[in-house]
Write a protein that holds these residues in place. Structure first.
Motif, PDB file in Angstrom:
ATOM      1  N   LEU A  14       0.838  -1.187   0.000  1.00 55.66           N
ATOM      2  CA  LEU A  14       0.000   0.000   0.000  1.00 55.66           C
ATOM      3  C   LEU A  14       0.879   1.246   0.000  1.00 55.66           C
ATOM      4  CD1 LEU A  14      -2.423  -1.203   2.809  1.00 55.66           C
ATOM      5  CD2 LEU A  14      -2.928  -1.137   0.361  1.00 55.66           C
ATOM      6  N   PRO A  15       0.369   2.365  -0.559  1.00 53.41           N
ATOM      7  CA  PRO A  15       1.180   3.600  -0.577  1.00 53.41           C
ATOM      8  C   PRO A  15       1.288   4.229   0.806  1.00 53.41           C
ATOM      9  CG  PRO A  15      -1.008   4.017  -1.446  1.00 53.41           C
ATOM     10  CD  PRO A  15      -0.927   2.537  -1.246  1.00 53.41           C
ATOM     11  N   VAL A  16       2.389   4.945   1.020  1.00 51.66           N
ATOM     12  CA  VAL A  16       2.620   5.749   2.217  1.00 51.66           C
ATOM     13  C   VAL A  16       2.645   7.205   1.776  1.00 51.66           C
ATOM     14  CG1 VAL A  16       4.283   6.344   4.018  1.00 51.66           C
ATOM     15  CG2 VAL A  16       3.898   3.948   3.418  1.00 51.66           C
ATOM     16  N   THR A  17       1.969   8.060   2.489  1.00 52.89           N
ATOM     17  CA  THR A  17       1.931   9.471   2.128  1.00 52.89           C
ATOM     18  C   THR A  17       2.662  10.304   3.171  1.00 52.89           C
ATOM     19  OG1 THR A  17      -0.179   9.836   3.260  1.00 52.89           O
ATOM     20  CG2 THR A  17      -0.278   9.172   0.948  1.00 52.89           C
ATOM     21  N   GLY A  18       3.126  11.473   2.708  1.00 58.33           N
ATOM     22  CA  GLY A  18       3.706  12.446   3.614  1.00 58.33           C
ATOM     23  C   GLY A  18       5.210  12.420   3.739  1.00 58.33           C
ATOM     24  N   LEU A  19       5.888  11.465   3.102  1.00 61.66           N
ATOM     25  CA  LEU A  19       7.343  11.378   3.185  1.00 61.66           C
ATOM     26  C   LEU A  19       7.994  11.754   1.855  1.00 61.66           C
ATOM     27  CD1 LEU A  19       8.052   8.107   5.227  1.00 61.66           C
ATOM     28  CD2 LEU A  19       8.237  10.475   6.003  1.00 61.66           C
ATOM     29  N   PRO A  20       9.219  12.264   1.890  1.00 68.18           N
ATOM     30  CA  PRO A  20       9.950  12.505   0.638  1.00 68.18           C
ATOM     31  C   PRO A  20      10.392  11.191   0.010  1.00 68.18           C
ATOM     32  CG  PRO A  20      11.370  12.926   2.519  1.00 68.18           C
ATOM     33  CD  PRO A  20      10.001  12.649   3.076  1.00 68.18           C
ATOM     34  N   ASN A  21      10.777  11.252  -1.257  1.00 69.13           N
ATOM     35  CA  ASN A  21      11.338  10.070  -1.912  1.00 69.13           C
ATOM     36  C   ASN A  21      12.575   9.596  -1.151  1.00 69.13           C
ATOM     37  OD1 ASN A  21       9.387  10.216  -3.861  1.00 69.13           O
ATOM     38  ND2 ASN A  21      10.744  11.018  -5.457  1.00 69.13           N
ATOM     39  N   GLY A  22      12.785   8.287  -1.148  1.00 69.50           N
ATOM     40  CA  GLY A  22      13.945   7.733  -0.463  1.00 69.50           C
ATOM     41  C   GLY A  22      15.239   8.044  -1.192  1.00 69.50           C
ATOM     42  N   PHE A  23      16.357   7.910  -0.475  1.00 72.50           N
ATOM     43  CA  PHE A  23      17.659   8.110  -1.107  1.00 72.50           C
ATOM     44  C   PHE A  23      17.843   7.107  -2.242  1.00 72.50           C
ATOM     45  CE2 PHE A  23      18.480   5.328   2.612  1.00 72.50           C
ATOM     46  CZ  PHE A  23      18.994   4.217   1.968  1.00 72.50           C
ATOM     47  N   GLU A  24      18.689   7.449  -3.198  1.00 72.16           N
ATOM     48  CA  GLU A  24      18.855   6.614  -4.384  1.00 72.16           C
ATOM     49  C   GLU A  24      20.043   5.675  -4.237  1.00 72.16           C
ATOM     50  OE1 GLU A  24      18.834   8.648  -8.077  1.00 72.16           O
ATOM     51  OE2 GLU A  24      16.985   9.757  -7.660  1.00 72.16           O
ATOM     52  N   GLY A  25      19.854   4.439  -4.737  1.00 74.55           N
ATOM     53  CA  GLY A  25      20.927   3.460  -4.752  1.00 74.55           C
ATOM     54  C   GLY A  25      21.054   2.700  -3.451  1.00 74.55           C
ATOM     55  N   ASN A  26      21.926   1.707  -3.479  1.00 68.54           N
ATOM     56  CA  ASN A  26      22.099   0.845  -2.314  1.00 68.54           C
ATOM     57  C   ASN A  26      23.311   1.212  -1.472  1.00 68.54           C
ATOM     58  OD1 ASN A  26      23.405  -0.234  -4.808  1.00 68.54           O
ATOM     59  ND2 ASN A  26      24.367  -1.578  -3.327  1.00 68.54           N
ATOM     60  N   TRP A  27      24.296   1.928  -2.041  1.00 73.69           N
ATOM     61  CA  TRP A  27      25.521   2.234  -1.299  1.00 73.69           C
ATOM     62  C   TRP A  27      25.291   3.454  -0.412  1.00 73.69           C
ATOM     63  CZ3 TRP A  27      28.095  -1.903  -1.342  1.00 73.69           C
ATOM     64  CH2 TRP A  27      28.229  -2.682  -2.493  1.00 73.69           C
ATOM     65  N   ASN A  28      24.457   3.241   0.573  1.00 71.60           N
ATOM     66  CA  ASN A  28      24.089   4.300   1.503  1.00 71.60           C
ATOM     67  C   ASN A  28      23.881   3.651   2.868  1.00 71.60           C
ATOM     68  OD1 ASN A  28      22.369   6.183   3.050  1.00 71.60           O
ATOM     69  ND2 ASN A  28      22.259   7.339   1.139  1.00 71.60           N
ATOM     70  N   TRP A  29      24.420   4.275   3.919  1.00 68.64           N
ATOM     71  CA  TRP A  29      24.351   3.662   5.242  1.00 68.64           C
ATOM     72  C   TRP A  29      23.591   4.522   6.255  1.00 68.64           C
ATOM     73  CZ3 TRP A  29      28.242   2.902   1.811  1.00 68.64           C
ATOM     74  CH2 TRP A  29      28.556   1.570   1.512  1.00 68.64           C
ATOM     75  N   THR A  30      22.890   5.542   5.792  1.00 68.00           N
ATOM     76  CA  THR A  30      22.074   6.317   6.705  1.00 68.00           C
ATOM     77  C   THR A  30      20.904   5.469   7.201  1.00 68.00           C
ATOM     78  OG1 THR A  30      20.789   7.216   4.860  1.00 68.00           O
ATOM     79  CG2 THR A  30      22.675   8.494   5.618  1.00 68.00           C
ATOM     80  N   GLN A  31      20.421   5.818   8.395  1.00 70.36           N
ATOM     81  CA  GLN A  31      19.310   5.082   9.015  1.00 70.36           C
ATOM     82  C   GLN A  31      18.179   6.061   9.305  1.00 70.36           C
ATOM     83  OE1 GLN A  31      19.547   1.775   9.274  1.00 70.36           O
ATOM     84  NE2 GLN A  31      21.651   1.799   8.529  1.00 70.36           N
ATOM     85  N   PRO A  32      17.327   6.350   8.306  1.00 69.19           N
ATOM     86  CA  PRO A  32      16.304   7.384   8.494  1.00 69.19           C
ATOM     87  C   PRO A  32      14.974   6.877   9.060  1.00 69.19           C
ATOM     88  CG  PRO A  32      16.350   6.698   6.206  1.00 69.19           C
ATOM     89  CD  PRO A  32      17.413   5.890   6.910  1.00 69.19           C
ATOM     90  N   LEU A  33      14.711   5.566   9.018  1.00 67.29           N
ATOM     91  CA  LEU A  33      13.385   5.022   9.329  1.00 67.29           C
ATOM     92  C   LEU A  33      13.452   4.083  10.527  1.00 67.29           C
ATOM     93  CD1 LEU A  33      10.360   4.495   8.463  1.00 67.29           C
ATOM     94  CD2 LEU A  33      11.274   2.577   7.113  1.00 67.29           C
ATOM     95  N   VAL A  34      12.576   4.300  11.520  1.00 68.04           N
ATOM     96  CA  VAL A  34      12.502   3.405  12.681  1.00 68.04           C
ATOM     97  C   VAL A  34      11.058   3.286  13.147  1.00 68.04           C
ATOM     98  CG1 VAL A  34      14.837   3.748  13.572  1.00 68.04           C
ATOM     99  CG2 VAL A  34      13.021   5.327  14.230  1.00 68.04           C
ATOM    100  N   ALA A  35      10.788   2.209  13.878  1.00 68.30           N
ATOM    101  CA  ALA A  35       9.497   2.009  14.533  1.00 68.30           C
ATOM    102  C   ALA A  35       9.652   2.263  16.027  1.00 68.30           C
ATOM    103  CB  ALA A  35       8.992   0.592  14.292  1.00 68.30           C
ATOM    104  N   ASP A  36       8.620   2.811  16.636  1.00 66.13           N
ATOM    105  CA  ASP A  36       8.613   2.949  18.082  1.00 66.13           C
ATOM    106  C   ASP A  36       8.674   1.565  18.717  1.00 66.13           C
ATOM    107  OD1 ASP A  36       7.851   5.288  20.181  1.00 66.13           O
ATOM    108  OD2 ASP A  36       7.050   3.354  20.865  1.00 66.13           O
ATOM    109  N   LYS A  37       9.363   1.433  19.840  1.00 65.26           N
ATOM    110  CA  LYS A  37       9.537   0.119  20.452  1.00 65.26           C
ATOM    111  C   LYS A  37       8.486  -0.201  21.511  1.00 65.26           C
ATOM    112  CE  LYS A  37      14.419  -0.437  19.422  1.00 65.26           C
ATOM    113  NZ  LYS A  37      15.785  -0.694  19.917  1.00 65.26           N
ATOM    114  N   VAL A  38       7.492   0.698  21.665  1.00 65.82           N
ATOM    115  CA  VAL A  38       6.408   0.454  22.613  1.00 65.82           C
ATOM    116  C   VAL A  38       5.057   0.463  21.909  1.00 65.82           C
ATOM    117  CG1 VAL A  38       5.233   1.303  24.682  1.00 65.82           C
ATOM    118  CG2 VAL A  38       7.729   1.394  24.538  1.00 65.82           C
TER     119      VAL A  38
END
Length: 720
Positions: A540-564
């Motif tokens: 399903l589509p997700v709204t409200g976020l910018p396009n993701g970074f391009e390519g696979n050679w990237n090590w940033t960690q922009p997305l997480v889930a709350d742990k509670v």
């Protein structure tokens, strides 16, 4: 303690005391003789060594994986038995330890600022002094890579290094890195060295590397490969050969003062070997050629012309030659014992010592180098895409090759997860990743997929905090541009590929709901994120976020889930933090006050709803306790390159916070805070800084103090 338990000390007290004393003396002597003082690039420092019962200090040891990266050269010293070195494309250099059949890494004192020096462009032995070696270092020549390469010199077999006065772009991880060798020492004059560069011509030193000048008599070549091999004729003084990859072979008869192109040389030359009768053996894109007296002869073993690369001549028999084809899928080896007139295929059998290596890996794809051992008549070494092989009897009808991988750790790490069960799970480039089922010092039993190489890479792994046996990962295969993901219901031991995933889309990051493991969100390369509520059966589509970074050679960690709260997800980009309160269906900006940083890592705290930690590299470290509405900058953190959250110390509230960065008054290094960043303690080894582009940091959720750092070519380090 294993050895001491063999003795009954009540009955043999005297013998036991003598035994302990001898064993202790031996251990200390061996330990300190094998691990000596390390000199940085500018000064000499001494490293304090410690014995560890359980875990070493951080930076002292690798998680055992077993190779996994391209070994582009092997070098055996003609004056010292068992003195062997290897060169890798992005993992630095290693020396063989014959006592325990392991490889000793030689670049460990290099810091993050010198991570470029882990790229192996060339290695040269001083044939007249076993203690002296030179390495040409640098990963890339491309314009986007801002770092210059250089040449380092060691007077003690790679224990310490001196930077020489030469700075050029070098490409240890670029095309034709498997050919060579670009750097050579004159066997008749150890003060005389030549280096063939990719883009800047031929260089010479007359004083052991202290100073260098460009050789103006050598032609200015206009290509990206340049001079890929320099070879001295050690049997005839003054004769040198230079292989210009797309321009054939050049020869000098006056010790490199003047050069002339040899007529009739093949195009796209790869490697050269010189026999004691001065015959030249040349591998190239169309086969194998031999030069005798005045002319080149085609001596290719196969009727159909194909690329050959590795070549070696037996130093004890000028007519004994071995060559190998160059292929990504299957490499053939041929041997001639009459100077190339007749060739015999070398039938081979793998004695594989690494449990997870597949049949494909054992077929020796893309052999880089083959070398006869000058000290043992029938021993031959070779290196390839994944490691190092050796046979002790090249004369057998079916040659048995054994891979020697201990100490050679060269994988590129994309992601690490320490699960609530205590297991380490890694996501890697080229070899997919592992559930480290045999602990940290034994090779894992298999790759993550039941079918080896089903995924070439694993980019991101996540689990459901309240149902931690349920996991998800995303990745794919660059070689055929297919990407997907997989789920696990047993804590990462086995995986099942997504039932469905959009074609021609690369999933780069994934976060799983804390309470609903069928719900997870993925970011896409250059596109809008997606979510699933049925474990990957549909999207399903997700709204409200910018396009993701391009390519696979990237090590940033922009997305997480709350742990509670299983409905909460968070995302960082360009100085903004986004939050979803509806299970990832839509995101909204909740904070715009943060700096922008291309290198960043967003983490959620355990047991506290809405707790966020955000590292922004040179912009510092930030903490939020209200789901990202407000962030506090942590004072005294000058750089937050990587962060990790781990199990708290007994009696402490909140996570232990780990930082790879820089702290005011403490300098650069690896640190831990037990009070949410109010104070920091150094936990890393200052003299082994884990400098090869650390990509990811993870702390154990079950054991206080245990930390992992994954790198860009030196595997995974751990320590406590």
């Amino acid at each position: 303690m294993r050895f001491l338990s063999l003795f009954n000390f009540r009955q043999r007290k005297i013998f036991g005391l003598i035994f302990i004393a001898l064993l202790t003396a031996f251990a200390v002597q061996f330990f300190f003789s094998s691990h000596q003082a390390v000199r940085s690039l500018s000064h000499q420092v001494t490293i304090a060594k410690t014995f560890y019962r359980h875990y070493p200090s951080l930076g002292s040891r690798n998680v055992a994986i077993g190779g996994g990266g391209y070994v582009t050269g092997i070098y055996l010293h003609p004056q010292q038995r068992n003195l062997v070195y290897i060169k890798t494309d992005i993992g630095g250099f290693y020396r063989w330890n014959p006592v325990n059949s392991t490889w000793i890494p030689l670049n460990e004192q290099l810091s993050l600022a010198n991570s470029n020096y882990y790229g192996g462009e060339a290695l040269a032995l001083d044939p007249n002094d076993p203690n002296i070696i030179y390495i040409a270092v640098g990963k890339y020549t491309a314009d986007w890579w801002q770092h210059q390469g250089t040449i380092l010199k060691s007077l003690d077999r790679g224990r310490t290094w001196i930077k020489l006065n030469i700075d050029l772009k070098m490409g240890g991880n670029e095309p034709q890195r498997w050919t060579g060798e670009r750097l050579a020492v004159n066997p008749f004059n150890s003060q005389n060295l030549f280096f063939g560069s990719r883009q800047d011509g031929l260089w010479k030193s007359e004083n052991g590397g202290d100073s260098w000048v460009k050789v103006k008599s050598f032609p200015n070549l206009k290509d990206d490969i340049g001079i890929n091999a320099i070879a001295f004729d050690k049997y005839n003084k003054g004769i040198i050969y230079a292989l210009a990859h797309k321009h054939g072979v050049y020869k000098s008869t006056d010790a490199g003062n003047t050069w002339a192109q040899m007529s009739g040389t093949p195009a796209q030359v790869n490697r050269i070997a010189i026999a004691s009768n001065s015959s030249l053996y040349l591998t190239h894109s169309g086969g194998v050629s031999k030069f005798v007296e005045c002319c080149w002869q085609d001596i290719t073993p196969l009727a159909n012309k194909m690329a050959f690369n590795a070549v070696t001549v037996n130093p004890n028999n000028q007519d004994d030659v071995i060559v190998a084809t160059y292929s990504d899928s299957y490499t053939e080896i041929f041997r001639s014992q009459d100077g190339g007139s007749k060739w015999t295929p070398v039938k081979r059998q793998a004695n594989n010592t690494v449990s997870w290596w597949s049949d494909y890996m054992k077929s020796k794809p893309s052999i880089a180098s083959i070398e006869f051992d000058p000290w043992l008549q029938n021993r031959v070494w070779l290196t390839d895409w994944y490691g190092i092989w050796r046979t002790d009897n090249i004369n057998r009808n079916r040659v048995v090759w054994t891979n020697y991988q201990k100490g050679h750790e060269e994988v590129v790490t994309f992601t690490l997860v320490s699960t609530p069960s205590g297991a380490l799970i890694s996501g890697l480039a080229d070899v997919e990743g592992f559930y480290h089922d045999r602990g940290l010092q034994e090779y894992p039993s298999k790759m993550l997929s039941s079918k080896p190489h089903e995924f070439q890479d694993t980019y991101s792994i996540a689990y459901s905090q309240k149902k931690p046996l349920r996991m998800v990962r995303v990745g794919g295969s660059r070689h055929n541009n297919t990407y997907s993901g997989a789920t696990s219901s047993d804590g990462g031991k086995t995986w099942k590929k997504f039932p469905n995933f959009p074609a021609k889309q690369m999933a780069t990051r994934v976060a799983m709901s804390a309470s609903n493991p069928n719900l997870f969100v993925v970011t896409l390369s250059g596109n809008q994120p997606l979510r699933t509520i049925n474990g990957g059966a549909s999207w399903l589509p997700v709204t409200g976020l910018p396009n993701g970074f391009e390519g696979n050679w990237n090590w940033t960690q922009p997305l997480v889930a709350d742990k509670v709260d299983g409905s909460l997800f968070y995302y960082y980009a360009d100085g903004k933090v986004y939050r979803s309160d509806n299970g990832g269906k839509s995101f909204a900006v909740v904070s715009t006050s943060l700096p922008s940083s291309d290198w960043h890592s967003l983490k959620t705290g355990s047991g506290v709803k809405g707790e966020l930690w955000l590292s922004l590299d040179k912009q510092g470290l930030y903490h939020s306790k209200d789901g990202g509405d407000r962030f506090t900058k942590i004072a005294g953190v000058n750089r937050a390159y990587l962060i990790a959250l781990g199990k708290p110390k007994i009696g402490n509230a909140g996570n232990a916070v780990y930082l790879y960065g820089e702290i005011t008054d403490k300098g650069k290094g690896i640190f831990r805070s037990l009070n949410n960043g109010k104070s920091w303690q150094r936990i890393g080894n200052k003299n082994k800084p884990i400098g090869n582009d650390p990509n990811v940091m993870e702390a154990s959720s079950t054991e206080f103090g245990l930390v992992f750092i994954g790198t860009n070519g030196r595997g995974i380090y751990y320590g406590k």
